[in-house]
Design a protein around this motif. Structure first.
Motif, PDB file in Angstrom:
ATOM      1  N   TYR A  74       0.818  -1.218   0.000  1.00  0.00           N
ATOM      2  CA  TYR A  74       0.000   0.000   0.000  1.00  0.00           C
ATOM      3  C   TYR A  74       0.851   1.267   0.000  1.00  0.00           C
ATOM      4  N   ALA A  75       2.157   1.117  -0.140  1.00  0.00           N
ATOM      5  CA  ALA A  75       3.070   2.263  -0.077  1.00  0.00           C
ATOM      6  C   ALA A  75       3.378   2.778  -1.477  1.00  0.00           C
ATOM      7  N   GLU A  76       3.378   4.090  -1.621  1.00  0.00           N
ATOM      8  CA  GLU A  76       3.819   4.722  -2.864  1.00  0.00           C
ATOM      9  C   GLU A  76       5.313   4.999  -2.721  1.00  0.00           C
ATOM     10  N   LEU A  77       6.113   4.166  -3.348  1.00  0.00           N
ATOM     11  CA  LEU A  77       7.552   4.193  -3.087  1.00  0.00           C
ATOM     12  C   LEU A  77       8.266   5.393  -3.703  1.00  0.00           C
ATOM     13  N   ASP A  78       7.573   6.168  -4.507  1.00  0.00           N
ATOM     14  CA  ASP A  78       8.200   7.371  -5.069  1.00  0.00           C
ATOM     15  C   ASP A  78       7.813   8.628  -4.286  1.00  0.00           C
ATOM     16  N   SER A  91      17.695  -2.740   1.896  1.00  0.00           N
ATOM     17  CA  SER A  91      19.096  -2.866   1.477  1.00  0.00           C
ATOM     18  C   SER A  91      20.068  -3.096   2.630  1.00  0.00           C
ATOM     19  N   HIS A  92      19.685  -2.718   3.861  1.00  0.00           N
ATOM     20  CA  HIS A  92      20.644  -2.726   4.969  1.00  0.00           C
ATOM     21  C   HIS A  92      20.222  -3.591   6.159  1.00  0.00           C
ATOM     22  N   THR A  93      19.179  -4.382   6.000  1.00  0.00           N
ATOM     23  CA  THR A  93      18.740  -5.294   7.058  1.00  0.00           C
ATOM     24  C   THR A  93      18.437  -6.639   6.419  1.00  0.00           C
ATOM     25  N   PRO A  94      18.154  -7.682   7.206  1.00  0.00           N
ATOM     26  CA  PRO A  94      17.801  -8.985   6.631  1.00  0.00           C
ATOM     27  C   PRO A  94      16.392  -9.049   6.032  1.00  0.00           C
ATOM     28  N   LEU A  95      15.735  -7.901   5.882  1.00  0.00           N
ATOM     29  CA  LEU A  95      14.385  -7.875   5.323  1.00  0.00           C
ATOM     30  C   LEU A  95      14.456  -7.770   3.801  1.00  0.00           C
ATOM     31  N   ARG A  96      14.016  -8.814   3.115  1.00  0.00           N
ATOM     32  CA  ARG A  96      14.070  -8.850   1.655  1.00  0.00           C
ATOM     33  C   ARG A  96      12.908  -8.070   1.046  1.00  0.00           C
ATOM     34  N   PRO A  97      13.154  -7.314  -0.016  1.00  0.00           N
ATOM     35  CA  PRO A  97      12.077  -6.569  -0.661  1.00  0.00           C
ATOM     36  C   PRO A  97      11.110  -7.493  -1.394  1.00  0.00           C
ATOM     37  N   VAL A  98       9.893  -7.004  -1.555  1.00  0.00           N
ATOM     38  CA  VAL A  98       8.832  -7.753  -2.224  1.00  0.00           C
ATOM     39  C   VAL A  98       8.109  -6.826  -3.189  1.00  0.00           C
ATOM     40  N   THR A  99       7.756  -7.360  -4.342  1.00  0.00           N
ATOM     41  CA  THR A  99       6.880  -6.645  -5.261  1.00  0.00           C
ATOM     42  C   THR A  99       6.000  -7.672  -5.945  1.00  0.00           C
ATOM     43  N   ASP A 100       5.169  -7.208  -6.885  1.00  0.00           N
ATOM     44  CA  ASP A 100       4.375  -8.166  -7.653  1.00  0.00           C
ATOM     45  C   ASP A 100       4.099  -7.599  -9.037  1.00  0.00           C
ATOM     46  N   PRO A 101       3.683  -8.443  -9.982  1.00  0.00           N
ATOM     47  CA  PRO A 101       3.554  -7.999 -11.373  1.00  0.00           C
ATOM     48  C   PRO A 101       2.428  -7.009 -11.614  1.00  0.00           C
ATOM     49  N   ASP A 102       1.544  -6.812 -10.639  1.00  0.00           N
ATOM     50  CA  ASP A 102       0.434  -5.885 -10.828  1.00  0.00           C
ATOM     51  C   ASP A 102       0.641  -4.559 -10.104  1.00  0.00           C
ATOM     52  N   ARG A 103       1.833  -4.353  -9.548  1.00  0.00           N
ATOM     53  CA  ARG A 103       2.117  -3.066  -8.899  1.00  0.00           C
ATOM     54  C   ARG A 103       2.669  -2.083  -9.936  1.00  0.00           C
ATOM     55  N   PRO A 104       2.645  -0.793  -9.611  1.00  0.00           N
ATOM     56  CA  PRO A 104       3.201   0.198 -10.536  1.00  0.00           C
ATOM     57  C   PRO A 104       4.673  -0.076 -10.835  1.00  0.00           C
ATOM     58  N   ALA A 105       5.114   0.315 -12.010  1.00  0.00           N
ATOM     59  CA  ALA A 105       6.514   0.099 -12.395  1.00  0.00           C
ATOM     60  C   ALA A 105       7.467   0.747 -11.401  1.00  0.00           C
ATOM     61  N   HIS A 107       7.121   0.961  -8.161  1.00  0.00           N
ATOM     62  CA  HIS A 107       7.252   0.049  -7.026  1.00  0.00           C
ATOM     63  C   HIS A 107       8.187  -1.102  -7.386  1.00  0.00           C
ATOM     64  N   GLN A 108       7.975  -1.693  -8.541  1.00  0.00           N
ATOM     65  CA  GLN A 108       8.807  -2.812  -8.979  1.00  0.00           C
ATOM     66  C   GLN A 108      10.271  -2.397  -9.102  1.00  0.00           C
ATOM     67  N   ASP A 109      10.516  -1.214  -9.652  1.00  0.00           N
ATOM     68  CA  ASP A 109      11.894  -0.762  -9.864  1.00  0.00           C
ATOM     69  C   ASP A 109      12.623  -0.525  -8.537  1.00  0.00           C
ATOM     70  N   VAL A 110      11.934   0.116  -7.582  1.00  0.00           N
ATOM     71  CA  VAL A 110      12.570   0.375  -6.280  1.00  0.00           C
ATOM     72  C   VAL A 110      12.876  -0.939  -5.576  1.00  0.00           C
TER      73      VAL A 110
END
Length: 351
Positions: A74-78, A91-105, A107-110
């Motif tokens: 639900y976050a607007e990453l821009d 990028s700096h913790t053990p938390l891996r990023p997640v995206t999906d094919p139906d999110r805005p480009a 979001h996917q790029d970040v």
């Protein structure tokens, strides 16, 4: 394909963080949560940044030594406060990023850039609330094509709510996996499903009852399919909360006057509801806990800290209180996650 035995889908909320803290290390070592940031609201951008940083920071702290995924659907990453904050955690913790094919480009790029910078890999979450369609495979292939080939990717097939009204969920999951698994060399493939009922009124008799764990049955259907990938598919669920709970705003104010204790057995959830609208009424909570501890499926206070809490709460007297909704959510998930990992470990040893 590899990965954890168990992928619990957890909201970025204090009760879920507290539940993971209360797990034995043996259990935590065999699971990797998919944390999901709910809709966050605040009066202004500064307050929103502080709220997001506080909640995600709690998750990063509890996952300091064991990796997990962090999804922010639900976050607007821009936009502020997410534009710098989430990429930092990814990028700096053990938390891996997640995206999906139906999110805005954007979001996917970040997310893909953070995966490359952090070296943790990228989770691709495919939501399948209804039936499979081949367009999802095409959009997933396009997302993979835009992702750096050096980035390891994880497939998180999210079936969402799996209840009796969806009898063909296993078949739809297999259709999805048949299309998605060949797209790339996935590091992890997991099938996630929420089996806890959205509405329990019809399941209860005098505020006691049970609900089938349909999500568990769906996973076994996948494993028994004979597909070449079947035994590598990891199990995931939404714990002892309905799947819809994940999309609720953290402060939506939707409070029920009832409390609910939940307990996971081999094929069902035991449900004990009680009136909790008035503070200080501990007797009804203890009665609900007693009903659970007197069940033949109760595993004993030594099974987990959650089981211990049920035993202590069931006592007719005691200096400790009986908690609140956050407590009941926490202990329900502690006993649930512990039991699921134990069952999956036993399955792994047999195969």
């Amino acid at each position: 394909m590899s990965g954890p035995l168990y992928v619990p889908v957890l909201p970025v909320r204090p009760h879920a963080v507290a539940a993971v803290k209360d797990l034995a290390q043996w259990t935590r070592d065999r699971m990797a949560p998919l944390w999901t940031l709910p809709v966050m609201t605040a009066a202004n951008a500064d307050e929103l940044q502080q709220a997001v940083d506080k909640e995600v920071g709690r998750v990063a702290a509890v996952q300091k030594y064991t990796w997990a995924w962090l999804d922010a659907p639900y976050a607007e990453l821009d936009k502020t406060p997410y534009v710098n904050l989430l990429p930092f955690y990814w990028s700096h913790t053990p938390l891996r990023p997640v995206t999906d094919p139906d999110r805005p480009a954007s979001h996917q790029d970040v997310a893909a850039h953070s995966a490359r910078e952090g070296g943790n890999g990228l989770g691709i979450r495919i939501r399948l609330p209804n039936t499979w369609n081949d367009g999802l495979a095409e959009r997933t292939a396009a997302l993979l094509a835009r992702t750096d080939p050096e980035v390891r990717v994880d497939l998180l097939l999210d079936l969402q709510a799996v209840r009796p009204g969806r009898p063909d969920t296993g078949k739809e999951a297999l259709r999805a996996l048949d299309a998605l698994v060949p797209l790339t060399s996935w590091r992890t493939v997991a099938a996630l499903a929420g089996g806890f009922p959205d509405d329990i009124d019809g399941l209860l008799e005098r505020d006691r009852g049970d609900a089938d764990r349909i999500d568990w049955e769906t996973w076994y259907e996948i494993r028994a399919s004979g597909r070449s990938y079947a035994e590598a598919v990891r199990y995931g669920d939404y714990g002892t909360l309905p799947a819809r709970n994940l999309s609720r705003a953290a402060d939506d104010g939707d409070r029920s006057p009832f409390g609910l204790l939940r307990y996971t057995t081999a094929r069902s959830f035991l449900l004990a509801r009680f009136w909790a609208g008035k503070r200080g009424e501990t007797g009804v909570t203890r009665e609900a806990a007693r009903w659970i501890t007197e069940s033949p499926d109760f595993r004993g206070e030594g099974a987990s800290k959650g089981d211990l809490w049920y035993r202590q709460c069931a006592r007719t007297t005691g200096s400790k209180g009986t908690g609140n909704a956050g407590t009941w959510n926490k202990v329900g998930n502690v006993q649930h996650m512990t039991y699921v990992v134990r069952c999956l470990s036993e399955d792994a040893e047999r195969t």
